[in-house]
Structures are given as structure tokens and as C-alpha cells.
Design an enzyme around this catalytic site. Structure first.
Site, PDB file in Angstrom:
ATOM      1  N   TRP A  14      28.857  45.920  48.172  1.00  0.00           N
ATOM      2  CA  TRP A  14      29.683  45.437  49.488  1.00  0.00           C
ATOM      3  C   TRP A  14      29.440  47.096  50.317  1.00  0.00           C
ATOM      4  O   TRP A  14      29.391  46.855  51.481  1.00  0.00           O
ATOM      5  CB  TRP A  14      30.924  45.203  49.149  1.00  0.00           C
ATOM      6  CG  TRP A  14      31.782  44.605  50.467  1.00  0.00           C
ATOM      7  CD1 TRP A  14      33.004  44.822  50.455  1.00  0.00           C
ATOM      8  CD2 TRP A  14      31.439  43.922  51.412  1.00  0.00           C
ATOM      9  NE1 TRP A  14      33.758  44.002  51.673  1.00  0.00           N
ATOM     10  CE2 TRP A  14      32.508  43.750  52.173  1.00  0.00           C
ATOM     11  CE3 TRP A  14      30.150  43.453  51.633  1.00  0.00           C
ATOM     12  CZ2 TRP A  14      32.280  43.120  53.540  1.00  0.00           C
ATOM     13  CZ3 TRP A  14      29.901  42.763  53.070  1.00  0.00           C
ATOM     14  CH2 TRP A  14      31.211  42.435  53.730  1.00  0.00           C
ATOM     15  N   ARG A  34      27.636  58.538  43.316  1.00  0.00           N
ATOM     16  CA  ARG A  34      27.958  59.261  42.232  1.00  0.00           C
ATOM     17  C   ARG A  34      26.679  59.735  41.804  1.00  0.00           C
ATOM     18  O   ARG A  34      26.713  60.936  41.292  1.00  0.00           O
ATOM     19  CB  ARG A  34      28.568  58.406  41.252  1.00  0.00           C
ATOM     20  CG  ARG A  34      30.035  58.112  40.986  1.00  0.00           C
ATOM     21  CD  ARG A  34      30.409  57.853  39.877  1.00  0.00           C
ATOM     22  NE  ARG A  34      29.914  56.331  39.713  1.00  0.00           N
ATOM     23  CZ  ARG A  34      30.582  55.653  38.603  1.00  0.00           C
ATOM     24  NH1 ARG A  34      31.263  56.100  37.584  1.00  0.00           N
ATOM     25  NH2 ARG A  34      29.638  54.472  38.157  1.00  0.00           N
ATOM     26  N   TYR A  51      22.024  47.297  43.342  1.00  0.00           N
ATOM     27  CA  TYR A  51      23.038  46.454  44.082  1.00  0.00           C
ATOM     28  C   TYR A  51      22.592  45.355  44.954  1.00  0.00           C
ATOM     29  O   TYR A  51      23.201  44.436  45.221  1.00  0.00           O
ATOM     30  CB  TYR A  51      24.174  47.100  44.486  1.00  0.00           C
ATOM     31  CG  TYR A  51      24.819  48.319  43.348  1.00  0.00           C
ATOM     32  CD1 TYR A  51      25.723  47.543  42.756  1.00  0.00           C
ATOM     33  CD2 TYR A  51      24.450  49.460  43.093  1.00  0.00           C
ATOM     34  CE1 TYR A  51      26.402  47.919  41.453  1.00  0.00           C
ATOM     35  CE2 TYR A  51      25.244  50.010  41.943  1.00  0.00           C
ATOM     36  CZ  TYR A  51      25.903  49.245  41.054  1.00  0.00           C
ATOM     37  OH  TYR A  51      26.561  49.978  39.885  1.00  0.00           O
ATOM     38  N   LYS A 194      42.267  35.195  45.161  1.00  0.00           N
ATOM     39  CA  LYS A 194      41.274  34.121  45.264  1.00  0.00           C
ATOM     40  C   LYS A 194      40.178  34.322  44.212  1.00  0.00           C
ATOM     41  O   LYS A 194      39.568  33.439  43.808  1.00  0.00           O
ATOM     42  CB  LYS A 194      40.761  34.108  46.789  1.00  0.00           C
ATOM     43  CG  LYS A 194      39.907  35.218  47.478  1.00  0.00           C
ATOM     44  CD  LYS A 194      38.324  35.544  46.835  1.00  0.00           C
ATOM     45  CE  LYS A 194      37.894  36.905  47.144  1.00  0.00           C
ATOM     46  NZ  LYS A 194      36.183  37.044  46.703  1.00  0.00           N
ATOM     47  N   THR A 251      34.244  31.717  47.853  1.00  0.00           N
ATOM     48  CA  THR A 251      33.774  32.546  46.502  1.00  0.00           C
ATOM     49  C   THR A 251      33.877  31.494  45.426  1.00  0.00           C
ATOM     50  O   THR A 251      33.408  31.418  44.623  1.00  0.00           O
ATOM     51  CB  THR A 251      35.105  33.461  46.215  1.00  0.00           C
ATOM     52  OG1 THR A 251      35.405  34.395  47.600  1.00  0.00           O
ATOM     53  CG2 THR A 251      34.843  34.432  45.327  1.00  0.00           C
ATOM     54  N   ASN A 259      32.282  36.211  40.757  1.00  0.00           N
ATOM     55  CA  ASN A 259      33.538  35.591  40.001  1.00  0.00           C
ATOM     56  C   ASN A 259      33.023  34.378  39.376  1.00  0.00           C
ATOM     57  O   ASN A 259      33.315  33.745  38.513  1.00  0.00           O
ATOM     58  CB  ASN A 259      34.756  35.636  40.716  1.00  0.00           C
ATOM     59  CG  ASN A 259      35.326  37.071  40.807  1.00  0.00           C
ATOM     60  OD1 ASN A 259      36.017  37.467  39.955  1.00  0.00           O
ATOM     61  ND2 ASN A 259      35.111  37.784  41.972  1.00  0.00           N
ATOM     62  N   VAL A 282      30.656  44.507  39.625  1.00  0.00           N
ATOM     63  CA  VAL A 282      32.250  44.279  39.097  1.00  0.00           C
ATOM     64  C   VAL A 282      32.539  42.785  39.310  1.00  0.00           C
ATOM     65  O   VAL A 282      31.959  42.092  40.092  1.00  0.00           O
ATOM     66  CB  VAL A 282      33.066  45.080  40.083  1.00  0.00           C
ATOM     67  CG1 VAL A 282      32.818  44.807  41.555  1.00  0.00           C
ATOM     68  CG2 VAL A 282      34.225  45.290  39.927  1.00  0.00           C
ATOM     69  N   GLU A 284      36.080  41.186  39.830  1.00  0.00           N
ATOM     70  CA  GLU A 284      37.461  41.602  39.825  1.00  0.00           C
ATOM     71  C   GLU A 284      38.371  40.754  39.136  1.00  0.00           C
ATOM     72  O   GLU A 284      39.640  40.992  39.137  1.00  0.00           O
ATOM     73  CB  GLU A 284      37.621  41.834  41.341  1.00  0.00           C
ATOM     74  CG  GLU A 284      36.898  42.939  42.069  1.00  0.00           C
ATOM     75  CD  GLU A 284      38.013  44.346  41.528  1.00  0.00           C
ATOM     76  OE1 GLU A 284      38.805  44.438  40.787  1.00  0.00           O
ATOM     77  OE2 GLU A 284      37.518  45.230  42.474  1.00  0.00           O
TER      78      GLU A 284
END
Ligand SMILES: NC(=O)c1ccc[n+]([C@@H]2O[C@H](COP(=O)([O-])OP(=O)(O)OC[C@H]3O[C@@H](n4cnc5c(N)ncnc54)[C@H](O)[C@@H]3O)[C@@H](O)[C@H]2O)c1
Ligand SMILES: O=P(O)(O)OC[C@H](O)CO
Length: 340
Positions: A14, A34, A51, A194, A251, A259, A282, A284
């Protein structure tokens, strides 16, 4: 539009897609990474294969491993770290922060240790004042934004001036439309919660429970999001908007959702550790389920879907039993049960 420097933290999917929006809008974009290797890849090959595979980045995007380099002279900062890393990233920014800047975050989650919302964590670390913080949220998969698919989001801030400045940075006439909102609590809660329902929708699909069940999960999921949201001070109308229904629908139904995909794999019987290893990005909703489970108790709010998902994720409840428990709940009146 005048050119503004924006410091971006970090270059996940993102963060990278939003770098592209800002660079397409002719802004000066410096993204902190990083790893030196990732900075070199972005600067020399204009890609971020891990990514956003196959995406070609705007060559004007510059990556650096120096926080000072990223933030020096910046007009605004954009934070798109996972919720678990937000405080650590903000702590690194603190010494280069100055009061003329404002910060936009696009993180969907809670700090699980404190149950704080993301803007609360930022304010706590940077001591910048809530009027210097905005949240960008809404139905927006990185994979589609990088392909310039038409996307519409909301930016909320306690200061409408900050929200409008952020809207100016991100909005363009071709593929990225931005609305403003002053309901930070509602926009942050909608974006975080969500993901729980999307995990549930994926689980339902993994169990091959069909479209009727998924539509019910989305609808009843919205009801419990509104219940907790209003108890925590959100404007209920926010949940009918882009950050609410909009993001919930995308989503729970998009092939791009991590997710939803994670939920689907769990529904097919894969252990959670293995699911997370395979995702490599990730998810979340897992941490958020734990936070929402505690928040529901704290605010004395019923969140039956969240409750059952919590038991599946953290107490090894069989997903089929969880669905039976939801279907067998006490009879209710639909309208009395929604607190819009
Ligand atoms: N991917 C999307 O389409 C999308 C859309 C809207 C919102 N979001 C939200 O954006 C946030 C970030 O998600 P993402 O999809 O970009 O994640 P991602 O998994 O694609 O990338 C995560 C990035 O964070 C970095 N990172 C991880 N731990 C770190 C740490 N301790 N310190 C510094 N950097 C660290 C990783 O190196 C990586 O660059 C999440 O809250 C997510 O819900 C994602
Ligand atoms: O891929 P997900 O499930 O993390 O969802 C990404 C965004 O929040 C969609 O708006």
C-alpha cells in the site's frame, strides 16, 4: 498544483501504491525503506517485486534508508506501516518531525497492547496534536491503484484544513478521488473492523457456504461494526460511506484481499501459522479480532461474528461449529438490533 515533498514510511504494497499516486500527481516522493536492497531495487529498477509484482514504478520515486533524508524539508509524511510496527516507525521519525508538517496514515488496525487507534499512537509518539494527523481509508486494493483502476477513498482529520491539504496531495482527475470527513474515530474503526468480517467471509467461502451466507456476514458484520463504532464515539453515517460499506464490500469480495484469502485458507483447514507463512504480507484482521474482542467487552457491545472468529483463531474452535453457533443465536428483530 505546486510540487510538495512527501516522506513515505514504508514501501510495502500500500505504501508503494500511494507513492505512485503522489508521484503521478507530480509531487516529490521520498520513501524510507528498512533494507538497502529494497531501496536499490526501487531506485535502479523502479520495481518492488516482493510487494507489488510486475508493477513499474514512477522513476521519480526515490528510496532511502535514512529517516533524515526522507523527512528533511518534507511538507507532509505518509505512514503505511503495519499496525504492529506503527509506534516503532513513528519513534524513529520523532527527532526529524517539525510542527509545520502534517501526517497522513493509511493503517487499518489497533495497537493490541493498548487498544489505541492508529492516530492516537501517532499523537502519543510524535506529540504533534490531533489536528496535524489525517487518516486515509476506503475501498482501495494496492494492486488496482497501481494499475490506475478508478478508486475512491476518504481522508479524515480533526482539522478540516489538514484533511483538505491531504486531499489536495492525493486527489487526481484520472483515477484517484478523495472525499474529506471529520470523523476520525469512525473512519479508523471502519477500516480496522472490516478486516475481521473479511476473514469471516473468506472462512465462509473456504467452507463453501455460498453467497447467501457471505451476504449475511457482510450485512450483520456491518451491524456489529456500527454498534462498537457508535459506542466508541463514531458518527454512524461514516459506516454507510466509503470507509464503512465501501471497504467492507471490497475486502469481503475481492480476490486481492489478504484477509479474505487468509480466511479462505483457514476455512479449508490450513493451520493459521502456515496461512501466515504463505501470505508473506500483513493480515491485519487477526490482531484486530483480538483487539475488537476486548473492546466489545469493555464497551458492553454484542459482536457475535467477531466473538466466534476470536474462538476459531485463538481457541481452536472448529469453523463449522462457529457457524452453527451464529445460526442458532436467539431470535431477534432486525431493526431493533441495529443502532444507526
Ligand atoms: N495492501 C493494500 O491494498 C492496503 C490497502 C489499504 C490499507 N492497507 C493497510 O496498510 C497497512 C500496511 O499494509 P501493506 O499492505 O502495505 O503491508 P505489506 O505486508 O504489503 O507491507 C508491509 C511493509 O511493512 C514493512 N515492515 C514490517 N515490519 C516493520 C517494522 N517493524 N518496521 C518497519 N517496517 C516494517 C515491511 O518491510 C513492508 O515493507 C496495513 O494496515 C493495511 O491494512 C493495505
Ligand atoms: O488486502 P487486505 O485484506 O489487507 O485489504 C486491503 C484494503 O484494506 C482494502 O481496502
Amino acid at each position: 498544483m505546486s510540487v510538495k515533498k512527501v516522506a513515505v514510511f514504508v514501501a510495502g504494497s500500500w505504501g508503494t501504491a500511494l507513492c505512485q499516486v503522489l508521484a503521478d500527481n507530480q509531487h516529490e516522493v521520498v520513501v524510507w525503506t528498512r533494507s538497502e536492497q529494497q531501496a536499490v531495487e526501487i531506485n535502479e529498477r523502479h520495481t518492488n517485486e516482493k510487494y507489488l509484482p510486475n508493477a513499474v514504478l514512477n522513476p521519480a520515486i526515490r528510496a532511502t534508508t535514512s529517516v533524515e533524508d526522507a523527512m528533511k524539508g518534507a511538507y507532509a509524511c505518509l505512514i503505511v506501516a503495519p499496525s504492529a510496527a506503527l509506534r516503532a516507525v513513528a519513534a524513529q521519525m520523532k527527532q526529524y518531525w517539525h510542527s509545520d508538517m502534517f501526517i497522513v496514515h493509511a493503517v487499518k488496525g489497533f495497537e493490541t497492547e493498548t487498544l489505541a487507534r492508529m492516530s492516537e499512537v501517532l499523537n502519543d509518539e510524535l506529540q504533534c496534536g490531533e489536528e496535524r494527523i489525517a487518516v486515509l481509508s476506503g475501498p482501495s486494493h494496492a494492486e488496482e491503484v497501481i494499475s490506475q483502476c478508478p478508486t475512491t477513498v476518504v481522508i479524515a482529520s480533526a482539522s478540516l484544513e489538514t484533511a483538505a491539504k491531504a486531499q489536495d496531495l492525493f486527489m487526481n482527475d484520472s483515477y484517484f478521488r478523495v472525499y474529506t470527513n471529520s470523523d476520525v474515530v469512525g473512519v479508523e474503526l471502519a477500516g480496522a473492523l472490516k478486516n475481521i468480517i473479511a476473514l469471516g467471509a473468506g472462512l465462509s467461502d473456504g467452507l463453501k457456504f455460498g453467497d447467501n451466507g457471505k451476504a449475511a456476514l457482510i450485512t450483520r458484520g456491518l451491524a456489529e461494526i456500527v454498534r462498537l463504532g457508535t459506542a466508541m464515539g463514531a458518527n454512524p453515517l461514516t459506516f454507510a460511506g466509503l470507509a464503512g460499506v465501501g471497504d467492507l464490500v471490497v475486502t469481503c469480495t475481492s480476490q486481492h484481499s489478504r484477509n479474505w484469502r487468509a480466511g479462505s485458507m483457514i476455512g479449508q483447514g490450513m493451520p493459521i501459522d502456515e496461512v501466515l507463512k504463505q501470505m508473506g504480507m500483513v493480515v491485519e484482521g487477526i490482531r484486530t479480532t483480538k483487539a475488537a474482542h476486548i473492546l466489545a467487552e469493555k464497551h458492553d457491545v454484542q459482536m457475535p461474528i467477531t466473538e466466534q472468529l476470536y474462538r476459531v483463531l485463538f481457541e481452536q474452535l472448529d469453523p463449522k461449529t462457529a457457524v452453527e453457533k451464529l445460526m442458532g443465536r436467539v431470535r431477534k428483530n432486525e431493526i431493533e438490533d441495529i443502532s444507526f
